[in-house]
Write an enzyme that holds these catalytic residues in place. Sequence first.
Site, PDB file in Angstrom:
ATOM      1  N   THR A  14       0.856  -1.192   0.000  1.00 16.17           N
ATOM      2  CA  THR A  14       0.000   0.000   0.000  1.00 16.17           C
ATOM      3  C   THR A  14       0.889   1.238   0.000  1.00 16.17           C
ATOM      4  OG1 THR A  14      -1.822  -1.047   1.142  1.00 16.17           O
ATOM      5  CG2 THR A  14      -1.569   1.307   1.531  1.00 16.17           C
ATOM      6  N   GLY A  53     -10.784  -2.050   3.323  1.00 15.57           N
ATOM      7  CA  GLY A  53      -9.901  -1.876   4.477  1.00 15.57           C
ATOM      8  C   GLY A  53      -9.918  -0.448   4.991  1.00 15.57           C
ATOM      9  N   ASP A  54      -8.828  -0.086   5.650  1.00 21.11           N
ATOM     10  CA  ASP A  54      -8.748   1.242   6.275  1.00 21.11           C
ATOM     11  C   ASP A  54      -8.359   2.351   5.305  1.00 21.11           C
ATOM     12  OD1 ASP A  54      -6.240  -0.116   6.054  1.00 21.11           O
ATOM     13  OD2 ASP A  54      -5.326   1.474   7.259  1.00 21.11           O
TER      14      ASP A  54
HETATM   15  N1  ASP Z   1      -4.301  -1.385   4.904  1.00 26.52           N
HETATM   16  C1  ASP Z   1      -4.590  -2.021   3.630  1.00 26.52           C
HETATM   17  C2  ASP Z   1      -5.909  -2.735   3.735  1.00 26.52           C
HETATM   18  O1  ASP Z   1      -6.212  -3.272   4.782  1.00 26.52           O
HETATM   19  C3  ASP Z   1      -3.564  -2.983   3.209  1.00 26.52           C
HETATM   20  C4  ASP Z   1      -2.149  -2.481   3.316  1.00 26.52           C
HETATM   21  O2  ASP Z   1      -1.851  -1.528   3.956  1.00 26.52           O
HETATM   22  O3  ASP Z   1      -1.297  -3.111   2.726  1.00 26.52           O
HETATM   23  O4  ASP Z   1      -6.605  -2.798   2.761  1.00 26.52           O
END
Ligand code: ASP
Length: 338
Positions: A199, A229-230
């Site tokens: 990410t 996700g977040d």
């Molecule tokens: N936080 C991201 C999610 O949960 C994934 C990531 O940070 O790699 O979608």
Amino acid sequence: MTLSKIRVASLSVLAVAALLAGPASAADGPWSLAIHGGAGVIKRGDLTPEKEAAYRAGLDAAMAAGAKVLKAGGSSLDAVEATVRVLEDNPLFNAGKGAVFTAEGKNELDASIMDGKTLKAGAVAGVTRTKNPISLARAVMEQSPHVLLARDGADQFSKEKGLEQVDPSYFRTEERWKQLETWRKNHQAALDPTHLFGTVGAVALDQAGHVAAATSTGGMTGKRWGRIGDSPIIGAGTYARDGVCAVSATGSGEYFIRETAARQVCDRIAWKGQGVQQAGDDTIKSIGAIGGDGGLIAIDGQGRAAFSMNDLGMYRGAVSSAHPVARTAIFADEPSPQ
Ligand code: ASP
């Protein structure tokens, strides 16, 4: 009017003019940019020297794009968007081209952006055809009355607003496809626990003293049921507020949502008086305490950068007017650039 009264009157006119003009340093204050390219199980032995060099070059190229904007006196908002676009275009990172696959073998992209000056924000979730989802998030912020658009509707909005469209096959890379095949063989029931994520995110302070944050991702390998996700959740994956901080997170998103991670960092600074590094570290601790892992980048209102993580590594970098030569770090035991 006596001479001294005239002097007092003209001084107060000057004071009001100064107040209206904002801080004296507004035009040429310090600038600062920090970025990440994901946190996770990044082991020294697993990264070949060529791969490591490619990641560092990718981070450098992204910082060059953002630093160019900031050096020229551009806005932090433009800088974080420009930075994240470069990372989205780089197939090494899990955002834009090179995004991870869903359980059904698709790429569904999430992104968000926030302007610390106005507290305006925009986000998209599960989009499938926009080349640069971060620019779509910005379009949501600037060209719609909403904060978060999802899936088909967000794809439609993107087309209507004239953002660059690509065939969904554009996002595919062989390496991510192999990761999906491994996930299918080994896990299936759960989200990939090793999450070699990727990410991407950027936070910036511009010369006028405004901060902004941006985050973009393909999510987690094997996600299904429209899982989000977040990263596109304002307050969890992204947050920015002038004078306090700007934050972009990466990691096991479910936990970052439950701890409202990005906003938590800012609240710790604003309400608890913590320094930005402490605020980041304590927030990551609170995520660890409920079983989550990952990392975050933050800058405070003065542009001091902080990197916090509870994983083996996080691709990361920083550049600023104080340290104009960009520096990168990957492994947790490597000192973070400041
Ligand atoms: N936080 C991201 C999610 O949960 C994934 C990531 O940070 O790699 O979608």
